[in-house]
Design an enzyme around this catalytic site. Sequence first.
Site, mmCIF file in Angstrom:
data_model
loop_
_atom_site.group_PDB
_atom_site.id
_atom_site.type_symbol
_atom_site.label_atom_id
_atom_site.label_comp_id
_atom_site.label_asym_id
_atom_site.label_seq_id
_atom_site.Cartn_x
_atom_site.Cartn_y
_atom_site.Cartn_z
ATOM 1 N N ARG A 153 0.846 -1.192 -0.033
ATOM 2 C CA ARG A 153 0.038 -0.157 -0.034
ATOM 3 C C ARG A 153 0.820 1.379 0.138
ATOM 4 O O ARG A 153 0.598 2.208 -0.750
ATOM 5 C CB ARG A 153 -0.704 0.037 1.164
ATOM 6 C CG ARG A 153 -2.159 -1.055 1.446
ATOM 7 C CD ARG A 153 -3.031 -1.008 2.435
ATOM 8 N NE ARG A 153 -3.968 -1.968 2.320
ATOM 9 C CZ ARG A 153 -3.943 -2.960 3.161
ATOM 10 N NH1 ARG A 153 -2.823 -3.293 3.971
ATOM 11 N NH2 ARG A 153 -4.986 -3.781 3.100
ATOM 12 N N ILE A 154 1.839 1.095 0.886
ATOM 13 C CA ILE A 154 2.712 2.441 0.911
ATOM 14 C C ILE A 154 3.634 2.765 -0.500
ATOM 15 O O ILE A 154 3.747 3.633 -0.834
ATOM 16 C CB ILE A 154 3.589 2.412 2.228
ATOM 17 C CG1 ILE A 154 2.767 2.237 3.280
ATOM 18 C CG2 ILE A 154 4.567 3.609 2.111
ATOM 19 C CD1 ILE A 154 3.791 2.140 4.595
ATOM 20 N N ASP A 173 8.858 -6.508 -6.048
ATOM 21 C CA ASP A 173 8.309 -7.374 -4.726
ATOM 22 C C ASP A 173 7.749 -8.802 -5.375
ATOM 23 O O ASP A 173 6.700 -9.055 -5.894
ATOM 24 C CB ASP A 173 7.078 -6.523 -4.662
ATOM 25 C CG ASP A 173 6.248 -6.806 -3.251
ATOM 26 O OD1 ASP A 173 6.447 -8.055 -2.956
ATOM 27 O OD2 ASP A 173 5.677 -5.971 -2.594
ATOM 28 N N ASP A 255 14.862 6.746 7.920
ATOM 29 C CA ASP A 255 14.008 7.027 8.993
ATOM 30 C C ASP A 255 14.328 5.776 9.931
ATOM 31 O O ASP A 255 13.565 5.947 11.066
ATOM 32 C CB ASP A 255 12.491 7.132 8.513
ATOM 33 C CG ASP A 255 11.740 7.607 9.729
ATOM 34 O OD1 ASP A 255 11.960 8.608 10.566
ATOM 35 O OD2 ASP A 255 10.616 6.986 9.849
ATOM 36 N N GLU A 260 16.952 0.572 17.327
ATOM 37 C CA GLU A 260 16.375 1.928 17.850
ATOM 38 C C GLU A 260 16.219 2.191 19.175
ATOM 39 O O GLU A 260 15.488 1.124 19.759
ATOM 40 C CB GLU A 260 15.252 2.079 16.898
ATOM 41 C CG GLU A 260 15.465 1.939 15.475
ATOM 42 C CD GLU A 260 14.060 2.173 14.583
ATOM 43 O OE1 GLU A 260 14.379 2.318 13.358
ATOM 44 O OE2 GLU A 260 13.049 2.103 15.108
ATOM 45 N N HIS A 281 12.671 7.400 13.063
ATOM 46 C CA HIS A 281 11.506 6.733 13.101
ATOM 47 C C HIS A 281 10.145 7.392 13.096
ATOM 48 O O HIS A 281 9.128 6.910 14.132
ATOM 49 C CB HIS A 281 11.481 5.379 13.793
ATOM 50 C CG HIS A 281 10.726 4.200 13.253
ATOM 51 N ND1 HIS A 281 11.054 2.683 13.604
ATOM 52 C CD2 HIS A 281 9.534 4.051 12.555
ATOM 53 C CE1 HIS A 281 10.251 2.079 12.880
ATOM 54 N NE2 HIS A 281 9.396 2.609 12.538
#
Length: 329
Positions: A153-154, A173, A255, A260, A281
């Site tokens: 979707r993104i 993909d 990002d 993290e 992020h």
Amino acid sequence: MPPRLLKPYGDPRLERELVGDIVEVYGLKAEQDTNQALNTALRQADYLMGDIDAAVTEEVLQAAPRLRAVICRSIGIDFVDVEAASRRSILVLNSPLFCVRAVAEYALTIMLCVAHQIPKATHVMYRGDWAAREGLRGIEMKGKTLGLIGFGRIGQELAHMAQGIGMQVIAYDPYCAKKSANVQMLTLHQVLMQADVVSIHSPLTSQTRGMIGAQQLSWMKPGAILINVSRGGIVDEWALKKVLDSGKLFAAALDVLAREPAQPGDCFYQTEQDNLLLTPHAAWNTMEGHLRNQNTFRRQLISLLKGKIPEEGVVNPEVSQQWIDRWGE
């Protein structure tokens, strides 16, 4: 006793405000953040919130005999052992749409930022070095090729945006069945060889971890840009740093990092270099996305409490019938 929802990370007050009228929300106090306290809390949990800061492992699931569902207020669920949950007929839910637009816009934004050297220009202004603008020659994106690694979707949303500013779009993909007349699906090698900008939008899995390593980076065009707003573990950070230091790539914008927040000794811990943009992020974090996330979370929980399978975000639908047999209305 009313159904109980455990949030084992952070402050549960936001969730209490959101769903506290339909379920008892509880968490761990900072001084109780130990394995023993977590196991005690898990024994009382009917529902569990999963997050990148609180991995839902086989061990966690074993400690929660009453657990009906793991609810993740994120798109990615790489921090959940879905197979282990499915073996126990535990539903795993994500929030599939809440930040699609936000992350796509963010990817486009940081792409344009590094292409036009805006972070470097900002530091020039901080230093008062006006004459340095002569060295801030950027790149226009019209006519350039955007290569998407992941076409969910993104990726599809970003493709539409990039085409709107005149970019050509190609994608890799192997799991996406969706076809697009305007996006050519190619191999990973072909995408990396042809793209002027590579943007990563794959989930982190055993197949994608380290997918962009030294060899793959060597396939990229000289002067290309790498964007990652997906998961840090997909990119070999030390290999990327070596390529950035060599000057082969024009820039990278990340990002997400492998760990993290980054810790001392990590590749990009408190690092500064002109051809690298780092953000914490934050691509998902918009007011609109936050509201969508809240609404999805509440709808999912209401369905579960009614003994129904939620209409959105079920990651392991193959256990739906077993779940209904045990918890259904």
